[in-house]
Design an enzyme around this catalytic site. Structure first.
Site, PDB file in Angstrom:
ATOM      1  N   PHE A 122       0.865  -1.185   0.000  1.00 37.41           N
ATOM      2  CA  PHE A 122       0.000   0.000   0.000  1.00 37.41           C
ATOM      3  C   PHE A 122       0.899   1.232   0.000  1.00 37.41           C
ATOM      4  CE2 PHE A 122      -2.297   3.219   2.528  1.00 37.41           C
ATOM      5  CZ  PHE A 122      -3.511   3.266   1.856  1.00 37.41           C
ATOM      6  N   LEU A 124       0.883   5.034  -0.084  1.00 35.59           N
ATOM      7  CA  LEU A 124       0.238   6.344   0.035  1.00 35.59           C
ATOM      8  C   LEU A 124       1.240   7.397   0.525  1.00 35.59           C
ATOM      9  CD1 LEU A 124      -2.320   8.141   0.105  1.00 35.59           C
ATOM     10  CD2 LEU A 124      -2.788   7.261   2.401  1.00 35.59           C
ATOM     11  N   PRO A 127       7.729  11.298   1.308  1.00 35.90           N
ATOM     12  CA  PRO A 127       8.677  11.919   2.237  1.00 35.90           C
ATOM     13  C   PRO A 127       8.086  13.142   2.935  1.00 35.90           C
ATOM     14  CG  PRO A 127       9.789  11.311   0.215  1.00 35.90           C
ATOM     15  CD  PRO A 127       8.345  11.018  -0.002  1.00 35.90           C
ATOM     16  N   SER A 131       0.011  12.400   7.283  1.00 35.93           N
ATOM     17  CA  SER A 131      -1.361  12.549   7.789  1.00 35.93           C
ATOM     18  C   SER A 131      -2.270  13.271   6.798  1.00 35.93           C
ATOM     19  CB  SER A 131      -1.344  13.323   9.112  1.00 35.93           C
ATOM     20  OG  SER A 131      -0.518  12.670  10.048  1.00 35.93           O
ATOM     21  N   GLY A 335      13.393  -4.166  34.451  1.00 35.61           N
ATOM     22  CA  GLY A 335      14.595  -3.442  34.860  1.00 35.61           C
ATOM     23  C   GLY A 335      15.585  -3.321  33.712  1.00 35.61           C
ATOM     24  N   GLU A 359      -1.470   3.789   9.896  1.00 34.86           N
ATOM     25  CA  GLU A 359      -2.938   3.803   9.652  1.00 34.86           C
ATOM     26  C   GLU A 359      -3.600   4.932  10.441  1.00 34.86           C
ATOM     27  OE1 GLU A 359      -2.300   1.895   7.640  1.00 34.86           O
ATOM     28  OE2 GLU A 359      -1.622  -0.072   8.270  1.00 34.86           O
TER      29      GLU A 359
END
Ligand SMILES: Cc1cc2nc3c(=O)[nH]c(=O)nc-3n(C[C@H](O)[C@H](O)[C@H](O)COP(=O)(O)OP(=O)(O)OC[C@H]3O[C@@H](n4cnc5c(N)ncnc54)[C@H](O)[C@@H]3O)c2cc1C
Length: 381
Positions: A122, A124, A127, A131, A335, A359
């Site tokens: 996918f 979309l 660079p 969002s 720890g 996503e």
């Protein structure tokens, strides 16, 4: 909402648990350490039927119900977020073709995708664009019946090995979705290395230098690339990431329960300290709550309920945020050992962090969920 699993769902979860334990888990640390998923494991996944498990039976997929799909994703995500992410992106691409493809496109691509013979990624993000997906800069210029693609896609999960890419671009200012075959001239693929989490997910940067793509490869109408095609694919991705996050929480709880029973400090084992027990209780609650939201989302999807999209966003936001909190506690509970690669909890924390970014980041889900809250859906339940 019926919280009991059917016999079939139960059997599917057991089968996925065995597959995860026998086939994936032995590789999980190495995948992370070496930034790659070995070819033999890729072959096992392709042959497993899990890549096409949720795809339509009509094209050779498994057609499993959303609850079974979620349980399977949780089990695989419990042992390796990298491997789980392969199932996620493959499902996103194939579901987009299932929903928006023409009859010819389905006949061409779905059989090999359902069979796991081909993998789809996918593409979309870029660079400079994440969002704000509507502002992607990759261009598709019309030349007769061909589109010439120019631009760069980055962070493409399993882009190093995918056979097909679902690519999003602007065509005269209108978003389009295109399936691009790996071997197309002008497509250059290079690795994105040294990522913080999901390190075995074989991320790639794709550079398109005037790549000629036939109009036959366009999925959905011009203008519908982001609002419909990418959004629908991302909805599937969120469902998978939500369940994968519950898998991380489960893994953290399991690791901590084991550790606190054997680790001794002072006169007592860690398990006997009340503050440790409080953290274990919080982990248990986090897992139960995340799984319940995922389960709700799966049931609504199975019923075709229109609220399923926002309930999936809700589950993804909650489960990924809970996974980060729980994984942070898990590292603390171990720890200094928690900071070492000898224990898996540092990997869980790195992977959980990624879950809050892919996503849709936490913030993007918060914005969407605030709008959803104004619709007061719960009062209608
Ligand atoms: C391991 C990994 C795998 C990935 N796999 C894929 C893949 O297969 N395919 C793909 O296309 N992409 C992939 N991505 C990219 C991922 O989808 C993006 O990173 C994500 O969408 C966020 O975009 P960004 O990184 O550009 O962050 P930005 O959008 O630049 O955001 C930076 C910060 O600003 C905040 N922010 C942005 N806009 C707003 C706003 N309007 N209001 C409030 N806060 C805001 C964000 O929440 C975030 O905290 C992957 C990323 C990673 C790390």
């Amino acid at each position: 909402m019926d919280l009991r699993l059917t016999d079939e769902q139960h059997a599917r979860r057991e089968a996925a648990r065995r597959f995860a334990a026998d086939v994936i888990e032995p590789w999980a640390e190495r995948i992370d350490r070496e930034d790659t998923t070995p070819p033999s494991l890729q072959a096992a996944l392709r042959a497993s039927g899990y890549l096409g498990a949720a795809l339509p039976t009509e094209w050779g997929g498994g057609g499993i119900d959303p609850v079974s799909h979620g349980l399977m994703t949780e089990e695989i995500g419990r042992v390796s977020s990298s491997v789980r992410s392969l199932l996620t992106v493959h499902d996103m691409g194939a579901q987009a073709i299932t929903r928006f493809g023409t009859a010819e496109q389905k006949a061409r691509w779905l059989p090999p995708l359902c069979a796991g013979e081909k993998i789809i990624a996918f593409a979309l993000s870029e660079p400079d664009v994440g969002s704000a997906a509507q502002t992607i800069q990759t261009r598709a210029v019309e030349r007769g019946n061909t589109l010439l693609l120019t631009g760069v896609k980055r962070w493409i999960t399993y882009g190093l090995v995918a056979d097909l890419f679902l690519v999003f671009a602007q065509c005269d200012g209108m978003p389009v979705a295109l399936v691009v075959e790996r071997e197309t001239a002008g497509l250059h693929i290079k690795p994105v290395t040294n990522v913080f989490g999901m390190r075995g997910a074989m991320l790639a940067e794709l550079r398109f230098d005037g790549v000629a793509v036939s109009r036959d490869c366009q999925i959905g109408p011009t203008g519908a690339g982001i609002t419909f095609v990418a959004s629908a694919a991302l909805d599937h991705g969120r469902f998978s990431v939500a369940w994968g996050s519950t898998g991380i929480i489960q893994a953290c709880l399991h690791a901590c329960l084991g550790y606190v029973q054997q680790r001794r400090q002072g006169a007592s084992r860690l398990k006997d300290y009340q503050l440790i027990r409080r953290q274990l209780a919080d982990m248990l609650v986090a897992h139960t709550a995340a799984r319940a939201l995922c389960y709700r989302s799966a049931c609504l999807r199975a019923q075709g309920d229109p609220r399923a999209v926002m309930e999936t966003s809700l589950a993804k936001y909650h489960a990924s945020a809970a996974a980060m909190r729980v994984a942070t506690d898990a590292v603390h509970m171990h720890g200094a050992n928690g900071c070492s690669e000898d224990y898996p909890v540092s990997r869980y924390l790195r992977d959980a962090t990624v879950m809050g970014i892919v996503e849709g980041t936490h913030e993007m889900h918060q914005l969407a969920l605030a709008s959803y809250a104004f619709q007061r859906p719960y009062l209608l339940d």
